[in-house]
Design a protein around this motif. Structure first.
Motif, PDB file in Angstrom:
ATOM      1  N   ALA A  75      -2.099  -7.738  18.527  1.00 48.03           N
ATOM      2  CA  ALA A  75      -2.832  -7.359  17.312  1.00 48.03           C
ATOM      3  C   ALA A  75      -2.644  -5.872  16.976  1.00 48.03           C
ATOM      4  O   ALA A  75      -2.551  -5.499  15.805  1.00 48.03           O
ATOM      5  N   HIS A  76      -2.580  -5.005  18.004  1.00 48.12           N
ATOM      6  CA  HIS A  76      -2.382  -3.574  17.748  1.00 48.12           C
ATOM      7  C   HIS A  76      -1.042  -3.313  17.070  1.00 48.12           C
ATOM      8  O   HIS A  76      -0.950  -2.578  16.096  1.00 48.12           O
ATOM      9  N   GLU A  77      -0.017  -3.944  17.611  1.00 49.85           N
ATOM     10  CA  GLU A  77       1.326  -3.744  17.078  1.00 49.85           C
ATOM     11  C   GLU A  77       1.398  -4.272  15.639  1.00 49.85           C
ATOM     12  O   GLU A  77       1.991  -3.646  14.767  1.00 49.85           O
ATOM     13  N   ALA A  78       0.744  -5.434  15.400  1.00 52.17           N
ATOM     14  CA  ALA A  78       0.749  -6.024  14.052  1.00 52.17           C
ATOM     15  C   ALA A  78       0.035  -5.097  13.066  1.00 52.17           C
ATOM     16  O   ALA A  78       0.518  -4.864  11.950  1.00 52.17           O
ATOM     17  N   ALA A  79      -1.097  -4.544  13.480  1.00 52.07           N
ATOM     18  CA  ALA A  79      -1.855  -3.651  12.595  1.00 52.07           C
ATOM     19  C   ALA A  79      -1.028  -2.412  12.253  1.00 52.07           C
ATOM     20  O   ALA A  79      -1.011  -1.954  11.106  1.00 52.07           O
ATOM     21  N   PHE A  80      -0.307  -1.888  13.228  1.00 49.42           N
ATOM     22  CA  PHE A  80       0.533  -0.705  13.028  1.00 49.42           C
ATOM     23  C   PHE A  80       1.649  -1.002  12.025  1.00 49.42           C
ATOM     24  O   PHE A  80       1.916  -0.233  11.103  1.00 49.42           O
ATOM     25  N   ARG A  81       2.287  -2.170  12.185  1.00 49.65           N
ATOM     26  CA  ARG A  81       3.401  -2.563  11.308  1.00 49.65           C
ATOM     27  C   ARG A  81       2.901  -2.756   9.868  1.00 49.65           C
ATOM     28  O   ARG A  81       3.527  -2.280   8.916  1.00 49.65           O
ATOM     29  N   ILE A  82       1.756  -3.410   9.715  1.00 50.73           N
ATOM     30  CA  ILE A  82       1.217  -3.667   8.375  1.00 50.73           C
ATOM     31  C   ILE A  82       0.819  -2.347   7.706  1.00 50.73           C
ATOM     32  O   ILE A  82       1.038  -2.143   6.517  1.00 50.73           O
ATOM     33  N   HIS A  83       0.270  -1.434   8.497  1.00 50.75           N
ATOM     34  CA  HIS A  83      -0.109  -0.121   7.966  1.00 50.75           C
ATOM     35  C   HIS A  83       1.132   0.632   7.468  1.00 50.75           C
ATOM     36  O   HIS A  83       1.108   1.267   6.415  1.00 50.75           O
ATOM     37  N   ALA A  84       2.230   0.539   8.235  1.00 48.57           N
ATOM     38  CA  ALA A  84       3.468   1.228   7.836  1.00 48.57           C
ATOM     39  C   ALA A  84       4.037   0.615   6.548  1.00 48.57           C
ATOM     40  O   ALA A  84       4.503   1.341   5.662  1.00 48.57           O
ATOM     41  N   PHE A  85       3.986  -0.718   6.418  1.00 45.86           N
ATOM     42  CA  PHE A  85       4.436  -1.376   5.175  1.00 45.86           C
ATOM     43  C   PHE A  85       3.635  -0.861   3.992  1.00 45.86           C
ATOM     44  O   PHE A  85       4.183  -0.527   2.946  1.00 45.86           O
ATOM     45  N   HIS A  86       2.323  -0.800   4.176  1.00 44.67           N
ATOM     46  CA  HIS A  86       1.430  -0.367   3.103  1.00 44.67           C
ATOM     47  C   HIS A  86       1.762   1.064   2.686  1.00 44.67           C
ATOM     48  O   HIS A  86       1.853   1.387   1.517  1.00 44.67           O
ATOM     49  N   SER A  87       2.000   1.914   3.689  1.00 49.40           N
ATOM     50  CA  SER A  87       2.247   3.331   3.413  1.00 49.40           C
ATOM     51  C   SER A  87       3.636   3.579   2.836  1.00 49.40           C
ATOM     52  O   SER A  87       3.801   4.334   1.885  1.00 49.40           O
ATOM     53  N   LYS A  88       4.659   2.927   3.413  1.00 53.29           N
ATOM     54  CA  LYS A  88       6.038   3.260   3.042  1.00 53.29           C
ATOM     55  C   LYS A  88       6.603   2.387   1.935  1.00 53.29           C
ATOM     56  O   LYS A  88       7.488   2.813   1.211  1.00 53.29           O
ATOM     57  N   GLU A  89       6.124   1.150   1.814  1.00 54.76           N
ATOM     58  CA  GLU A  89       6.677   0.236   0.817  1.00 54.76           C
ATOM     59  C   GLU A  89       5.754   0.087  -0.383  1.00 54.76           C
ATOM     60  O   GLU A  89       6.135  -0.489  -1.397  1.00 54.76           O
ATOM     61  N   GLY A  90       4.518   0.528  -0.247  1.00 53.36           N
ATOM     62  CA  GLY A  90       3.574   0.399  -1.356  1.00 53.36           C
ATOM     63  C   GLY A  90       3.095  -1.025  -1.560  1.00 53.36           C
ATOM     64  O   GLY A  90       2.506  -1.347  -2.575  1.00 53.36           O
ATOM     65  N   SER A  91       3.349  -1.899  -0.584  1.00 51.01           N
ATOM     66  CA  SER A  91       2.928  -3.286  -0.744  1.00 51.01           C
ATOM     67  C   SER A  91       1.901  -3.633   0.326  1.00 51.01           C
ATOM     68  O   SER A  91       1.890  -3.061   1.399  1.00 51.01           O
ATOM     69  N   SER A  92       1.027  -4.553   0.001  1.00 48.67           N
ATOM     70  CA  SER A  92       0.033  -4.980   0.978  1.00 48.67           C
ATOM     71  C   SER A  92      -0.373  -6.418   0.669  1.00 48.67           C
ATOM     72  O   SER A  92      -0.087  -6.938  -0.395  1.00 48.67           O
ATOM     73  N   GLY A  93      -1.065  -7.033   1.603  1.00 50.26           N
ATOM     74  CA  GLY A  93      -1.558  -8.386   1.367  1.00 50.26           C
ATOM     75  C   GLY A  93      -0.815  -9.417   2.181  1.00 50.26           C
ATOM     76  O   GLY A  93       0.228  -9.147   2.775  1.00 50.26           O
ATOM     77  N   GLY A  94      -1.371 -10.614   2.226  1.00 53.74           N
ATOM     78  CA  GLY A  94      -0.777 -11.715   2.972  1.00 53.74           C
ATOM     79  C   GLY A  94      -1.439 -11.894   4.320  1.00 53.74           C
ATOM     80  O   GLY A  94      -1.774 -12.993   4.706  1.00 53.74           O
ATOM     81  N   TYR A  95      -1.607 -10.789   5.034  1.00 54.44           N
ATOM     82  CA  TYR A  95      -2.182 -10.879   6.370  1.00 54.44           C
ATOM     83  C   TYR A  95      -3.699 -10.758   6.368  1.00 54.44           C
ATOM     84  O   TYR A  95      -4.311 -10.802   7.410  1.00 54.44           O
ATOM     85  N   GLY A  96      -4.293 -10.533   5.220  1.00 60.18           N
ATOM     86  CA  GLY A  96      -5.741 -10.449   5.173  1.00 60.18           C
ATOM     87  C   GLY A  96      -6.225  -9.032   5.070  1.00 60.18           C
ATOM     88  O   GLY A  96      -5.452  -8.084   5.199  1.00 60.18           O
ATOM     89  N   GLY A  97      -7.496  -8.907   4.819  1.00 64.55           N
ATOM     90  CA  GLY A  97      -8.089  -7.580   4.632  1.00 64.55           C
ATOM     91  C   GLY A  97      -8.282  -6.887   5.953  1.00 64.55           C
ATOM     92  O   GLY A  97      -7.734  -7.290   6.972  1.00 64.55           O
ATOM     93  N   GLY A  98      -9.045  -5.856   5.939  1.00 67.29           N
ATOM     94  CA  GLY A  98      -9.317  -5.125   7.169  1.00 67.29           C
ATOM     95  C   GLY A  98      -8.525  -3.848   7.202  1.00 67.29           C
ATOM     96  O   GLY A  98      -7.374  -3.811   6.784  1.00 67.29           O
ATOM     97  N   GLY A  99      -9.127  -2.807   7.692  1.00 69.40           N
ATOM     98  CA  GLY A  99      -8.463  -1.507   7.745  1.00 69.40           C
ATOM     99  C   GLY A  99      -8.690  -0.749   6.461  1.00 69.40           C
ATOM    100  O   GLY A  99      -8.752  -1.354   5.389  1.00 69.40           O
TER     101      GLY A  99
END
Lengths: 269, 73
Positions: free
Chosen positions: B43-67
């Motif tokens: 879960a830690h690694e997944a949260a880190f990867r999703i955060h990087a997508f959000h920050s660098k790609e400007g995209s979010s969603g699919g994996y659910g809310g939180g953070g």
């Protein structure tokens, strides 16, 4: 069946879809547990370096409740692109900010889960703060086991963010909301599939205060502030496959995510 | 090329979707319970990867809310 096996069955087969809480609460949390991660992110040249420290802990309260706590610290330093400019040879190149950025992000997140026979309800919320940014957020999620093979899930999350750029004299706000609907299906004894759809709507100050735009043949200054619309609708569709291969004693994970928003950005990966 | 690979992915997805789900008895669920079969194995690694997508790609969603959001640039 041993209690351990029952716990592990609950974790995999019920599989609380869509939650990315660092410690997955719910029926999985029938014992105390904690976890720590350190990660390092680095870009080429003199650009951003980020160190991430993450600590999480979860504990059961009685038979139906569980609580979780997550702490995150990011330390960031380096340089970031500010705008594109044409050099003397007519080539477009990036103007970098110089290695001047240094910031720290601290986040605290708490979660509470309540598990009934076939329904689990979760609440979570937290605060994330930096020198120039503050985010307060909360969310709720629900997962419902229709039968032994199908789980439906839904969640809603809301974030209230403030931006107050270093060197600036203003404070701007934005409000983000995101809704998820998903289904997880046990296809056979070796395969799980999950499909989630999320809808997001952002309102407020969505520009980047540190980015600029270089304008050729300008009327007035050639360098303008980054100015983006104040509303954005986002849609994402995620499909995940998890398959077990007995001969390899391994599982294959494949995720396909399609993202599109009304600023005409799209991503597939 | 891009269209072709998209078609292939669609066909693969349809094949998986069309294959009827086989009822799985409780005593057959051992493989599904393996740690590597969890949707999030780390879960830690997944949260880190999703955060990087959000920050660098400007995209979010699919994996659910939180953070929370961030001023990452």
């Amino acid at each position: 069946m041993s209690k351990t096996l029952v716990n592990r069955l609950s974790l995999a087969a019920l599989a609380l879809p869509g939650l990315i809480q660092p410690a997955q609460a719910g029926r999985a949390e029938e014992t105390y547990n904690s976890d720590f991660q350190y990660a390092h992110y680095e870009e080429s040249g003199e650009r951003m370096k980020v160190d991430v420290f993450e600590l999480s802990a979860a504990a059961p309260i009685g038979k139906a409740f569980s609580v979780s706590l997550d702490l995150v610290r990011d330390t960031m330093s380096g340089a970031s692109p500010m705008f594109n400019v044409r050099d003397a040879n007519g080539q477009v190149k990036q103007q970098i900010s110089g290695a001047s950025i240094a910031d720290q992000r601290d986040m605290v997140n708490v979660g509470l889960n309540y598990a009934m026979d076939s329904v689990t309800i979760g609440l979570s919320g937290g605060v994330s703060g930096e020198d120039d940014y503050l985010s307060r957020y909360f969310g709720t999620n629900l997962s419902w086991d229709l039968n032994k093979a199908t789980t439906l899930s839904a969640s809603a999350s809301y974030a209230f963010d403030d931006v107050f750029p270093t060197g600036g004299s203003y404070r701007k706000s934005k409000f983000n909301q995101q809704y998820l609907l998903g289904v997880t299906q046990v296809v056979n004894k070796n395969t799980l599939i999950q499909s989630n759809m999320t809808f997001g709507y952002n309102q407020g100050f969505l520009s980047d205060p540190y980015k600029k735009v270089f304008v050729e043949n300008p009327i007035g200054s050639p360098i303008l502030d980054d100015t983006r619309p104040d509303k954005k609708f986002q849609w994402a569709w995620l499909t995940r496959y998890v398959g077990h291969f007995k001969s390899l004693k391994a599982a294959l994970h494949a995720d396909y995510r399609f993202y599109v928003d009304d600023w005409a950005w799209s991503r597939i990966w | 090329m891009k269209k072709q690979s998209f078609k292939l992915i669609c066909i693969a997805f349809m094949l998986v979707a069309l294959s009827a789900c086989t009822p799985v008895k409780p005593w057959q669920r051992g493989n599904l319970a393996l740690p590597q079969m969890a949707l999030e194995t780390d879960a830690h690694e997944a949260a880190f990867r999703i955060h990087a997508f959000h920050s660098k790609e400007g995209s979010s969603g699919g994996y659910g809310g939180g953070g929370g959001g961030c001023g990452c640039n």
